[in-house]
Motif scaffolding. Structure first.
Motif, PDB file in Angstrom:
ATOM      1  N   THR A  54       0.828  -1.200   0.000  1.00 15.21           N
ATOM      2  CA  THR A  54       0.000   0.000   0.000  1.00 15.21           C
ATOM      3  C   THR A  54       0.865   1.254   0.000  1.00 15.21           C
ATOM      4  O   THR A  54       2.078   1.199   0.234  1.00 15.21           O
ATOM      5  N   ALA A  55       0.220   2.379  -0.217  1.00 17.75           N
ATOM      6  CA  ALA A  55       0.911   3.666  -0.138  1.00 17.75           C
ATOM      7  C   ALA A  55       1.247   4.035   1.301  1.00 17.75           C
ATOM      8  O   ALA A  55       2.088   4.892   1.553  1.00 17.75           O
ATOM      9  N   LEU A  85      -7.530   3.014   4.834  1.00 18.53           N
ATOM     10  CA  LEU A  85      -6.398   3.139   3.912  1.00 18.53           C
ATOM     11  C   LEU A  85      -6.886   3.679   2.575  1.00 18.53           C
ATOM     12  O   LEU A  85      -8.028   3.444   2.172  1.00 18.53           O
ATOM     13  N   ASP A  86      -6.012   4.384   1.876  1.00 20.65           N
ATOM     14  CA  ASP A  86      -6.370   4.939   0.573  1.00 20.65           C
ATOM     15  C   ASP A  86      -6.777   3.847  -0.414  1.00 20.65           C
ATOM     16  O   ASP A  86      -7.532   4.116  -1.346  1.00 20.65           O
ATOM     17  N   GLU A  87      -6.326   2.625  -0.190  1.00 25.92           N
ATOM     18  CA  GLU A  87      -6.653   1.501  -1.077  1.00 25.92           C
ATOM     19  C   GLU A  87      -8.039   0.926  -0.822  1.00 25.92           C
ATOM     20  O   GLU A  87      -8.485   0.049  -1.561  1.00 25.92           O
ATOM     21  N   MET A  91      -7.843  -0.779   8.801  1.00 27.65           N
ATOM     22  CA  MET A  91      -7.034  -1.513   9.763  1.00 27.65           C
ATOM     23  C   MET A  91      -6.940  -0.718  11.056  1.00 27.65           C
ATOM     24  O   MET A  91      -7.120   0.498  11.053  1.00 27.65           O
ATOM     25  N   VAL A  92      -6.680  -1.417  12.129  1.00 29.51           N
ATOM     26  CA  VAL A  92      -6.515  -0.804  13.442  1.00 29.51           C
ATOM     27  C   VAL A  92      -5.037  -0.524  13.647  1.00 29.51           C
ATOM     28  O   VAL A  92      -4.187  -1.344  13.282  1.00 29.51           O
ATOM     29  N   GLY A  93      -4.725   0.632  14.217  1.00 32.47           N
ATOM     30  CA  GLY A  93      -3.335   0.945  14.478  1.00 32.47           C
ATOM     31  C   GLY A  93      -3.173   1.970  15.581  1.00 32.47           C
ATOM     32  O   GLY A  93      -4.097   2.728  15.898  1.00 32.47           O
ATOM     33  N   PRO A 108      -5.702  12.969   8.345  1.00 32.78           N
ATOM     34  CA  PRO A 108      -4.835  12.174   7.472  1.00 32.78           C
ATOM     35  C   PRO A 108      -3.652  11.604   8.256  1.00 32.78           C
ATOM     36  O   PRO A 108      -3.064  12.303   9.094  1.00 32.78           O
ATOM     37  N   LEU A 109      -3.330  10.345   7.979  1.00 33.55           N
ATOM     38  CA  LEU A 109      -2.233   9.646   8.651  1.00 33.55           C
ATOM     39  C   LEU A 109      -1.318   9.002   7.627  1.00 33.55           C
ATOM     40  O   LEU A 109      -1.725   8.732   6.499  1.00 33.55           O
ATOM     41  N   ARG A 110      -0.085   8.730   8.070  1.00 32.48           N
ATOM     42  CA  ARG A 110       0.863   7.959   7.264  1.00 32.48           C
ATOM     43  C   ARG A 110       1.500   6.915   8.176  1.00 32.48           C
ATOM     44  O   ARG A 110       1.675   7.153   9.373  1.00 32.48           O
ATOM     45  N   VAL A 111       1.841   5.796   7.588  1.00 33.50           N
ATOM     46  CA  VAL A 111       2.420   4.719   8.381  1.00 33.50           C
ATOM     47  C   VAL A 111       3.899   4.997   8.630  1.00 33.50           C
ATOM     48  O   VAL A 111       4.578   5.642   7.830  1.00 33.50           O
TER      49      VAL A 111
END
Length: 128
Positions: A54-55, A85-87, A91-93, A108-111
């Motif tokens: 994923t992105a 997710l953008d896809e 998911m939980v995080g 907005p979040l990023r991994v």
């Protein structure tokens, strides 16, 4: 620290986090993405599974702030989010570096990745 369960359905995910990739299971038969991973596609029943990278970006769909009871290896409060997710899967995080008073739906979040040891790297989420 409580360690996640790793099995043949989720090994690809944990191999991905160790490599700095956020992987999501993909049905090689119908193309549907799914999380959490499993042995059979819930859409078509096929057992032919693969994954996509994923992105690593998404938005907060919902969240909870965990204040009690204590969690081994963690400092409270812990911000836990359900992330779109953008896809197109959720998911939980754990969201880090965002105060419990600042988290909001739609953020907005990023991994990012938290390397625990040679065998475990956990995905964590930061403000994008």
């Amino acid at each position: 620290m409580i360690r996640p369960m790793v099995n043949r359905d989720s090994q690809f995910f944990w191999d991905g986090t160790a490599a700095g990739e956020l992987r999501v299971q993909k049905c090689n038969s119908c193309g549907d993405l799914r999380f959490p991973p499993g042995p059979a596609c819930p859409s078509c029943g096929a057992l032919d599974r693969g994954h996509v990278v994923t992105a690593g970006t998404g938005t907060v769909f919902s969240y909870v702030v965990h204040r009690h009871p204590p969690v081994p290896g963690k400092e409270l409060p812990i911000v836990i989010a359900l992330i779109d997710l953008d896809e197109g899967v959720r998911m939980v995080g754990e969201v880090v570096d965002v105060a419990d008073t600042e988290i909001e739906i739609g953020m907005p979040l990023r991994v990012d990745y938290n390397r625990i040891d040679d065998e475990l790297t956990l995905p964590i989420w930061r403000r994008a």
